[in-house]
Design an enzyme around this catalytic site. Structure first.
Site, PDB file in Angstrom:
ATOM      1  N   GLY A  40       0.874  -0.963  -0.043  1.00 14.42           N
ATOM      2  CA  GLY A  40      -0.001  -0.106   0.000  1.00 14.42           C
ATOM      3  C   GLY A  40       0.842   1.210   0.047  1.00 14.42           C
ATOM      4  N   ARG A  41       0.340   2.284   0.294  1.00 16.42           N
ATOM      5  CA  ARG A  41       0.971   3.694   0.569  1.00 16.42           C
ATOM      6  C   ARG A  41       2.341   3.568   1.162  1.00 16.42           C
ATOM      7  NH1 ARG A  41      -4.943   6.027   1.679  1.00 16.42           N
ATOM      8  NH2 ARG A  41      -4.622   4.183   3.359  1.00 16.42           N
ATOM      9  N   ILE A  42       2.312   2.987   2.318  1.00 13.89           N
ATOM     10  CA  ILE A  42       3.643   2.735   3.319  1.00 13.89           C
ATOM     11  C   ILE A  42       4.642   1.635   2.586  1.00 13.89           C
ATOM     12  CG2 ILE A  42       4.948   2.467   5.416  1.00 13.89           C
ATOM     13  CD1 ILE A  42       2.146   2.932   6.522  1.00 13.89           C
TER      14      ILE A  42
ATOM     15  N   ARG B 240      -2.152  -9.816  -2.718  1.00 10.69           N
ATOM     16  CA  ARG B 240      -2.867 -10.728  -3.552  1.00 10.69           C
ATOM     17  C   ARG B 240      -2.972 -10.320  -4.829  1.00 10.69           C
ATOM     18  NH1 ARG B 240      -7.102 -10.963   1.506  1.00 10.69           N
ATOM     19  NH2 ARG B 240      -7.105  -8.663   1.038  1.00 10.69           N
TER      20      ARG B 240
ATOM     21  N   ARG C 222       1.900  -4.993  12.071  1.00  7.69           N
ATOM     22  CA  ARG C 222       1.035  -5.756  13.355  1.00  7.69           C
ATOM     23  C   ARG C 222       1.961  -6.790  13.783  1.00  7.69           C
ATOM     24  NH1 ARG C 222      -0.230  -1.110  13.948  1.00  7.69           N
ATOM     25  NH2 ARG C 222      -2.420  -0.108  13.887  1.00  7.69           N
TER      26      ARG C 222
ATOM     27  N   ASP D 208       9.274  -3.749  15.252  1.00  6.98           N
ATOM     28  CA  ASP D 208       8.626  -2.450  15.906  1.00  6.98           C
ATOM     29  C   ASP D 208       7.226  -3.037  16.646  1.00  6.98           C
ATOM     30  OD1 ASP D 208       8.019   0.405  16.615  1.00  6.98           O
ATOM     31  OD2 ASP D 208       6.684   0.248  14.916  1.00  6.98           O
TER      32      ASP D 208
ATOM     33  N   GLU E 228       1.341  -6.560  22.628  1.00  2.00           N
ATOM     34  CA  GLU E 228       2.230  -5.342  23.214  1.00  2.00           C
ATOM     35  C   GLU E 228       1.482  -4.873  24.548  1.00  2.00           C
ATOM     36  OE1 GLU E 228       1.971  -2.674  20.046  1.00  2.00           O
ATOM     37  OE2 GLU E 228       2.822  -3.891  18.785  1.00  2.00           O
TER      38      GLU E 228
ATOM     39  N   HIS F  28       6.963  -0.114  19.256  1.00  3.85           N
ATOM     40  CA  HIS F  28       5.820   0.434  18.335  1.00  3.85           C
ATOM     41  C   HIS F  28       5.811   1.926  18.165  1.00  3.85           C
ATOM     42  CE1 HIS F  28       1.550  -0.485  16.871  1.00  3.85           C
ATOM     43  NE2 HIS F  28       2.179   0.366  16.349  1.00  3.85           N
TER      44      HIS F  28
HETATM   45  C1  DGY Z   1      -1.112   3.155  13.366  1.00  2.00           C
HETATM   46  O1  DGY Z   1      -1.080   4.413  13.123  1.00  2.00           O
HETATM   47  O2  DGY Z   1      -1.783   2.290  13.124  1.00  2.00           O
HETATM   48  C2  DGY Z   1       0.224   2.761  14.498  1.00  2.00           C
HETATM   49  O3  DGY Z   1       0.669   1.493  13.915  1.00  2.00           O
HETATM   50  C3  DGY Z   1      -0.178   3.111  15.719  1.00  2.00           C
HETATM   51  O4  DGY Z   1      -1.130   2.110  16.141  1.00  2.00           O
END
Ligand code: DGY
Length: 316
Positions: free
Chosen positions: A155-157, A177, A234, A258, A263, A281
């Protein structure tokens, strides 16, 4: 009269101040018995401010019968019961895009750290090993520039990470996918094959039931003893028990993490491993990005209450 807004937990002080100036806000986490508070006063609130970490459940929404809008701090949607909000016609906003750079930066930081053994080298210097007569020299690291990078989730990241990695001359492939239209990098439909091919596997796909344990023992086995994994998505996306076992038995090269399954609890077995970098995180945790996220939380909320429009509504 000011609109009543319920705030789930603590937020940046600047955001709390803005919310308190514009609305009649109540901090739920500060109530001695939050559930009893919701039962008695929940009907008074039209807006709810939460975060990706805290989220909301259908049960909470049941206690907020006049709720019209939810504004969440963060890009993650895995703890937001969007189906429950949709069923009630409640609008939900979140904060995508503004954190892409910082999450991608931290992914690169972890990748560079585990590849070049930066944290391990720092510990080496601090414990005086460099100046100990006759001590072994610091072990060689692995090259990052020009190495093979597999990205899980594009995606964007994920795409922002790819652009950074291209600057390091890395050979990049990604797994999703379906191929991402217009992406100039090779799509690998089989995650196991991506893991087998790459030196560094960076995980940046959405959390939730659909991706739970996507990176499992088989994928880690394919990554192998010279492969590294970085997780800025996650904790749930990687089978953490399988990851810990693979790291302890040195069946993968190392990990930069991270995020974790439970958590803030991090498996103790990882604490003694030199080939693991653990951070709490913090991918979006810079002053600039957290402020941009705070501004977006406010603007989404205010925009909806003013004219029914949000800058970034959650995909419902
Ligand atoms: C998000 O923006 O989802 C970060 O991981 C913080 O939970």
């Amino acid at each position: 009269m000011k609109t009543r807004i319920l705030q789930a937990g603590r937020l940046l002080p600047s955001l709390e101040a803005r919310l308190a100036a514009a609305f009649d806000t109540v901090l739920l986490a500060e109530q001695p018995d939050p559930q009893a508070y919701l039962a008695e006063y929940g009907a008074g609130f039209e807006g709810f401010v939460t975060s990706a970490g805290v989220g909301f459940t259908a049960a909470t929404l049941d206690r907020l019968p006049r709720l019209r809008v939810i504004s969440s701090f963060g890009v993650g949607l895995d703890k937001l019961d969007l189906a429950a909000a949709r069923a009630r016609g409640i609008a939900v906003g979140y904060t995508p895009d503004v954190l892409n750079d910082c999450v991608a930066d931290l992914a690169m930081a972890l990748l560079l750290d585990i590849g070049r053994r930066v944290s391990e080298a720092d510990r080496f210097v601090r414990r005086g090993a460099w100046t100990t007569p006759g001590a072994k020299s610091f072990p060689l690291a692995r090259k990052v520039s020009g190495a093979k990078l597999g990205i899980v989730g594009f995606g964007r990241i994920g795409q922002t990470i790819a652009r950074r990695a291209a600057g390091f001359g890395m050979d990049i492939r990604y797994h999703t996918r379906r191929p991402v239209a217009g992406a100039p990098w090779l799509h690998e439909p089989a995650l196991v094959e991506l893991a087998r091919w790459c030196d560094y596997l960076v995980v940046i796909t959405a959390g939730g039931a659909g991706t739970r344990h996507l990176v499992n023992a088989e994928v880690l086995e394919a990554l192998g003893p010279r492969g590294f994994v970085v997780n800025v998505a996650r904790g749930s996306v990687i089978d953490e028990a399988a990851l810990v076992q693979a790291l302890v038995e040195r069946r993968i090269g190392g990990a930069g993490l991270d995020v974790f399954e439970d958590e803030p609890n991090v498996p103790r077995a990882l604490f003694d491993l030199d080939n693991v970098v653990l951070v709490p995180h913090i991918a979006s945790g810079t002053e600039e990005t957290r402020q941009a996220m705070a501004d977006r939380v406010f603007d989404n909320l205010q925009g909806f209450l003013r004219d029914g429009r949000m800058i970034s509504p959650a995909p419902m």
